[in-house]
Design an enzyme around this catalytic site. Structure first.
Site, PDB file in Angstrom:
ATOM      1  N   CYS A 144       0.837  -1.206   0.000  1.00 48.31           N
ATOM      2  CA  CYS A 144       0.000   0.000   0.000  1.00 48.31           C
ATOM      3  C   CYS A 144       0.874   1.259   0.000  1.00 48.31           C
ATOM      4  O   CYS A 144       1.535   1.563   1.003  1.00 48.31           O
ATOM      5  CB  CYS A 144      -0.915  -0.038   1.230  1.00 48.31           C
ATOM      6  N   CYS A 168       0.057   3.790   2.729  1.00 48.22           N
ATOM      7  CA  CYS A 168       0.495   3.256   4.031  1.00 48.22           C
ATOM      8  C   CYS A 168       1.978   3.532   4.241  1.00 48.22           C
ATOM      9  O   CYS A 168       2.391   3.984   5.321  1.00 48.22           O
ATOM     10  CB  CYS A 168       0.251   1.748   4.115  1.00 48.22           C
TER      11      CYS A 168
END
Length: 149
Positions: A72, A75
């Site tokens: 991600c 993230c």
């Protein structure tokens, strides 16, 4: 006779052992009585199944968990900001991460539908959640606003 010192329960992110720490010792970088790892040092700790469940259910201090995955981009981009927020909120709030790719069962139990997802827990209960990557100041503000009262 002296009044007993108030202690808080903290789960070790490394070994999962529950520890009692006098509240006035939180600034002194307390260590786990079992494995010797720091308990509340202003760093973000990676949780596994055992340490996640023990910390969420048993910690007396508020715990903000970042549910994330290595693939991600948002993230990964938020990770340094989350670390800054951990320093700003210590020793009154602990911040930790849980890799949803490694622990999909925990992500399912926590009803994580998108990442990054920040979930604030206090004394075994979910207090609030916030979706999406955020700068450190917004993360700290989110925590403070939801712990008032």
């Amino acid at each position: 006779m002296e009044a007993p010192m108030e202690a808080v329960k903290l789960a070790c992110a490394t070994c999962g052992q529950m520890n009692r720490v006098p509240r006035d010792r939180l600034l002194a970088a307390p260590k786990c009585g079992s494995c010797g790892e720091p308990l509340d040092d202003g760093r973000v700790h990676e949780l596994d199944r055992l340490s996640h469940d023990k910390a969420v259910r048993g910690d007396d201090l508020p715990l903000l968990v970042d549910y994330w995955a290595p693939w991600c981009g948002p993230c990964r981009a938020m990770a340094p900001e989350f670390a800054k927020a951990a320093k700003a909120l210590a020793p009154e709030v602990r911040l930790a991460k849980l890799n949803t790719e490694d622990h999909p069962d925990i992500a399912g139990r926590a009803r994580i539908q998108g990442i990054p997802a920040l979930v604030l827990y206090h004394r075994g209960r979910e207090v609030a959640r916030l979706a999406g990557a955020r700068p450190a100041a917004q993360i700290a503000d989110f925590v403070r606003q939801n712990l008032r009262g």
